[in-house]
Structures are given as structure tokens and as C-alpha cells.
Design an enzyme around this catalytic site. Sequence first.
Site, PDB file in Angstrom:
ATOM      1  N   GLY A  17      25.688  26.747  73.895  1.00  0.00           N
ATOM      2  CA  GLY A  17      25.048  28.019  74.902  1.00  0.00           C
ATOM      3  C   GLY A  17      24.401  27.337  76.456  1.00  0.00           C
ATOM      4  N   ASP A  30      17.275  35.677  71.992  1.00  0.00           N
ATOM      5  CA  ASP A  30      16.998  37.581  71.691  1.00  0.00           C
ATOM      6  C   ASP A  30      15.964  37.384  70.673  1.00  0.00           C
ATOM      7  OD1 ASP A  30      18.128  39.048  70.386  1.00  0.00           O
ATOM      8  OD2 ASP A  30      20.008  38.756  69.561  1.00  0.00           O
ATOM      9  N   VAL A  81      25.611  39.656  75.279  1.00  0.00           N
ATOM     10  CA  VAL A  81      26.392  39.766  76.395  1.00  0.00           C
ATOM     11  C   VAL A  81      27.379  37.561  76.669  1.00  0.00           C
ATOM     12  CG1 VAL A  81      24.767  40.787  77.605  1.00  0.00           C
ATOM     13  CG2 VAL A  81      24.111  38.388  76.997  1.00  0.00           C
TER      14      VAL A  81
HETATM   15  P1  IMP Z   1      17.894  34.277  68.394  1.00  0.00           P
HETATM   16  O1  IMP Z   1      17.243  33.525  67.247  1.00  0.00           O
HETATM   17  O2  IMP Z   1      17.619  35.591  68.255  1.00  0.00           O
HETATM   18  O3  IMP Z   1      16.723  34.103  69.970  1.00  0.00           O
HETATM   19  O4  IMP Z   1      18.866  33.823  69.267  1.00  0.00           O
HETATM   20  C1  IMP Z   1      19.599  32.912  69.585  1.00  0.00           C
HETATM   21  C2  IMP Z   1      19.970  33.012  69.942  1.00  0.00           C
HETATM   22  O5  IMP Z   1      21.986  33.584  69.604  1.00  0.00           O
HETATM   23  C3  IMP Z   1      21.112  31.632  71.282  1.00  0.00           C
HETATM   24  O6  IMP Z   1      20.918  30.578  71.651  1.00  0.00           O
HETATM   25  C4  IMP Z   1      22.342  32.571  71.342  1.00  0.00           C
HETATM   26  O7  IMP Z   1      23.337  31.155  70.910  1.00  0.00           O
HETATM   27  C5  IMP Z   1      22.808  33.757  70.254  1.00  0.00           C
HETATM   28  N1  IMP Z   1      22.853  34.760  71.299  1.00  0.00           N
HETATM   29  C6  IMP Z   1      21.662  35.715  70.698  1.00  0.00           C
HETATM   30  N2  IMP Z   1      22.235  36.704  71.556  1.00  0.00           N
HETATM   31  C7  IMP Z   1      23.180  36.825  72.298  1.00  0.00           C
HETATM   32  C8  IMP Z   1      24.080  37.179  73.171  1.00  0.00           C
HETATM   33  O8  IMP Z   1      23.953  38.628  73.778  1.00  0.00           O
HETATM   34  N3  IMP Z   1      25.278  36.240  72.979  1.00  0.00           N
HETATM   35  C9  IMP Z   1      25.628  35.741  72.502  1.00  0.00           C
HETATM   36  N4  IMP Z   1      25.179  34.695  72.014  1.00  0.00           N
HETATM   37  C10 IMP Z   1      23.824  35.592  71.956  1.00  0.00           C
END
Ligand code: IMP
Length: 205
Positions: free
Chosen positions: A65, A124, A174
Site C-alpha cells: 500500500g 487504521d 478508502v
Molecule cells: P491497521 O493495522 O488497522 O492500522 O491497518 C493497517 C493496514 O490495513 C494498512 O496498511 C492497509 O493496508 C490496511 N487498511 C486499513 N484501512 C484501510 C482502508 O481504508 N483502505 C484500504 N486498506 C486499509
Amino acid sequence: MIQKSEGQEDASEQHLTIPAEPRAEGVARVLIPERDIQHEIQVIARELDEEYANDKPLVVGVLKGAVTFMVDVMNAMTIPLEIDFMAISSYGKATKSSGVVRIMKDLNEEIEGRRVILVEDIVDSGLTLKYLLDLLERRNPRDIRVVALLKKNKADAEKVQVDRVAFEIPDEFVVGYGLDYAEAYRNLPYVAILDPSVYSTPDGE
Ligand code: IMP
Ligand code: MG
């Protein structure tokens, strides 16, 4: 679903129009236009140029990403730097975090004593970043700074170090500018919200 560019919108709204092109199929609206992203990248690059002028930082991108953002940032920087990548397990096709983080590809470079810039696409829940920081800190870098394209406003997110965020966004899923839904939409030049029908088709389940 896709709004066609008619070339007759108000100039200030032009950048929010979704071009009628195949890669934008399913996009409901533009959240962050390309020009806003590119402008903020210049600001961030100048900050990093100044902070790391004498240190040749190691810019680490988290696959997949962060690739788009990382490449644009590093190309906008004018100081010498090196790059490396890490890959971690993602959500797969789901839109919510499982909280499970798995290293699929580790760094090639040693980071002991080095200054590391960790580039993330989005924070996130914060779980992924927390895990990565813990892992990298144990290797005794001189310091690590986290630069993220997006951070969701979430009350229940992990408390985690994020030094620079390009854009704070509402807690919505998103895509675009590196971010995917089921591996699609990474090559949109803007950040967008999908039409809910995309999630409910058998293909995107
Ligand atoms: P976290 O561990 O919940 O902070 O998620 C981090 C990872 O989840 C990011 O590096 C993204 O690859 C994926 N991610 C989280 N939210 C989104 C979104 O809204 N769209 C696409 N990928 C997301
Ligand atoms: Mg993903």
C-alpha cells in the site's frame, strides 16, 4: 456509477470529478484529490530534506500500500537516501483488521545506528504499525520516524507513534493512491470512497 467529465463543471470542483476510465469503476467519490496529495508531498519532502540533511536516511516502505506514496516522497526529496521494503500480511479481501500481523518480507538492510523513515499508507487500528515499530526498535536504529499518508480518526485506535500524517480522514474504507480493495484500485491517482455495491458483488466478497 461513474460521473462523466463533461468539461463544464465549476473550475474549483473539477478535481473532484471522477474520470470515466476503467480503473475508476465502482468509485463513488473522491476524498482527496491528486493535486492535494501532490502538494502535501512537496511539503513533507522539504521537511524530510531538512531533518535528514546529514544522515542519509533509510526510507522503508511497507508493501504494497505504501509504494505509491513512498516513491513520490523519495523522488521529491533532494538529499541522498537509501530505500528498503517490508511486506506484512494484510486483511486479504476483508475491509476490517484481523489484528494479525505476519512478516512476509523483512528488510535487506541492517538498521543498527541508522536513521529510519518508516512510510505507511494508512494507520487504521494502529495494530500493524505498533507491531512493526516494536520489531524495528529492537534492532537499535538511531531513530525511527513514521510518515503516513492517511490516519483514520478512531477513538479506539492503538496509541502508536506517528510523526507525520499527510491527511487525517474519517473512519471510512478508502482506496486509491496505493490503497486497495481486494487488490484493485491501487493505481488511482487520488484517494476515494467506493460505492457500497462493490462490496456486495460475489467478486468482491
Ligand atoms: P491497521 O493495522 O488497522 O492500522 O491497518 C493497517 C493496514 O490495513 C494498512 O496498511 C492497509 O493496508 C490496511 N487498511 C486499513 N484501512 C484501510 C482502508 O481504508 N483502505 C484500504 N486498506 C486499509
Ligand atoms: Mg491492503
